[in-house]
Design an enzyme around this catalytic site. Sequence first.
Site, PDB file in Angstrom:
ATOM      1  N   TYR A 102       0.823  -1.210   0.000  1.00 25.19           N
ATOM      2  CA  TYR A 102       0.000   0.000   0.000  1.00 25.19           C
ATOM      3  C   TYR A 102       0.857   1.260   0.000  1.00 25.19           C
ATOM      4  O   TYR A 102       0.422   2.322  -0.430  1.00 25.19           O
ATOM      5  CB  TYR A 102      -0.944   0.028   1.215  1.00 25.19           C
ATOM      6  N   LYS A 109       3.734 -15.436   2.812  1.00 19.97           N
ATOM      7  CA  LYS A 109       3.648 -16.211   1.567  1.00 19.97           C
ATOM      8  C   LYS A 109       5.093 -16.508   1.162  1.00 19.97           C
ATOM      9  O   LYS A 109       5.544 -16.190   0.060  1.00 19.97           O
ATOM     10  CB  LYS A 109       2.881 -15.379   0.524  1.00 19.97           C
ATOM     11  N   ASP A 144      -2.705 -18.117   2.157  1.00 22.80           N
ATOM     12  CA  ASP A 144      -3.848 -18.799   1.530  1.00 22.80           C
ATOM     13  C   ASP A 144      -4.398 -19.877   2.459  1.00 22.80           C
ATOM     14  O   ASP A 144      -5.619 -20.036   2.610  1.00 22.80           O
ATOM     15  CB  ASP A 144      -3.485 -19.367   0.140  1.00 22.80           C
ATOM     16  N   ASP A 177      -5.229  -6.802   6.008  1.00 22.64           N
ATOM     17  CA  ASP A 177      -6.429  -6.104   5.544  1.00 22.64           C
ATOM     18  C   ASP A 177      -7.469  -7.130   5.089  1.00 22.64           C
ATOM     19  O   ASP A 177      -8.646  -7.099   5.489  1.00 22.64           O
ATOM     20  CB  ASP A 177      -6.018  -5.187   4.375  1.00 22.64           C
ATOM     21  N   ASP A 215     -11.123  -8.743   7.220  1.00 24.83           N
ATOM     22  CA  ASP A 215     -12.501  -8.669   6.691  1.00 24.83           C
ATOM     23  C   ASP A 215     -13.115 -10.062   6.738  1.00 24.83           C
ATOM     24  O   ASP A 215     -14.285 -10.237   7.093  1.00 24.83           O
ATOM     25  CB  ASP A 215     -12.508  -8.173   5.240  1.00 24.83           C
TER      26      ASP A 215
END
Length: 358
Positions: free
Chosen positions: A141, A191, A223, A247, A251
Amino acid sequence: MYKIAVLPGDGIGAEITPEAVKTLKAIEKRFGNSFEFTEALVGGTAYDAVGHPLPDETLELCKKSDAILLGAIGGPKWDDLPVELRPEVGALLPLRKELDLFANLRPCVLFPGLIGASTLKEEVIEGVDILVVRELTGGLYFGEKSREKTADGGQKATDILSYSTYEIERIVRFAFNAARKRNKKLCSVDKANVIETSRLWRETVTDLAKEYPDVELTHMYVDNCAMQLIRNPKQFDVIVTENMFGDILTDEASMLTGSIGMLPSASIGGEVGLYEPSHGSAPDIAGQSKANPLATILSAAMMLRFSFDLEEEAKLIEDVVRNIMKEGYRTPDLMEKGKTLVNTVQMGDLIAERILKS
Ligand code: NAD
């Protein structure tokens, strides 16, 4: 006297923030604390008023406050502005960077009365209590962004993902310390099978773990973590991860609590803490008094705990929310058969009333 900057922002931000202020005013009356609230513009609303999503006066106010209460920012009206003027990129990210808010804490707790509100099975979510520690001022970001034309007449877009050892160490230390105060289990999510920053992340976490022999450390690919959060969320105590993974995973994790309207957050690290719900400005329900204000109210409780060290006051807000959920009051996002539907303001009124009566 604690100085609180109040930045309602856009969409439902303007509806949920006043309910958190109402809650803090009830706390003031009940406990005799003294809070001074100063409101300022941020996001698309600020752009419309003064031409920038983070006006200088707002940033100055934030810097000289003891804590910041933020609603939410963004919305379709401002999506096509140049990138630096878009609310998220032009206000939220610089605010986090300027104030050095590198640690974002997102507690994901299922209140007992809300088991039926989640889309997941009771036996899977009963007792869920996870703390996600998300790195907030680095990664994709904040990396350089660019666009260039390609020979075939198309375009190529690039976002740079980088993390330094220093950035990883400070957030991971934070997470190890948080785990020490809980069930002493830390899961680091990356990852590392594919991404170089994740390889550095994993190496750094593994090195730091030597300083925390009392904390049980596991590593998990992002994942797999997305799947495990739904399959068996109770395996997690504290999760630490980089900015974008955090992020997305939070959610997803919000659904373990019944609604994204239940997930508070605290962004800390610098001198001033910022407290905001984990959700966005929800343009689809804005202006209809349908928004759940509890994530913002619970963020205000985190402000009392982390910025002002007012544990008793923070706990009272959380207990009142728990009791109101048990009694069956619900905003539309949590509504089930047999429960009592309330709007945003009525939910805030109930919380304030119970605080005053406690
Ligand atoms: P969102 O979180 O705003 O909404 C996702 C869904 O959850 C919507 O259906 C919405 O109605 C619902 N929802 C969210 N909060 C709720 C609440 N308190 N009560 C009941 N329902 C709620 O995410 P989005 O739709 O992807 O984004 C909308 C805008 O918000 C975008 O401009 C986005 O960039 C921005 N955004 C801002 C922040 C922030 O301010 N920190 C965070 C995420 C998204």
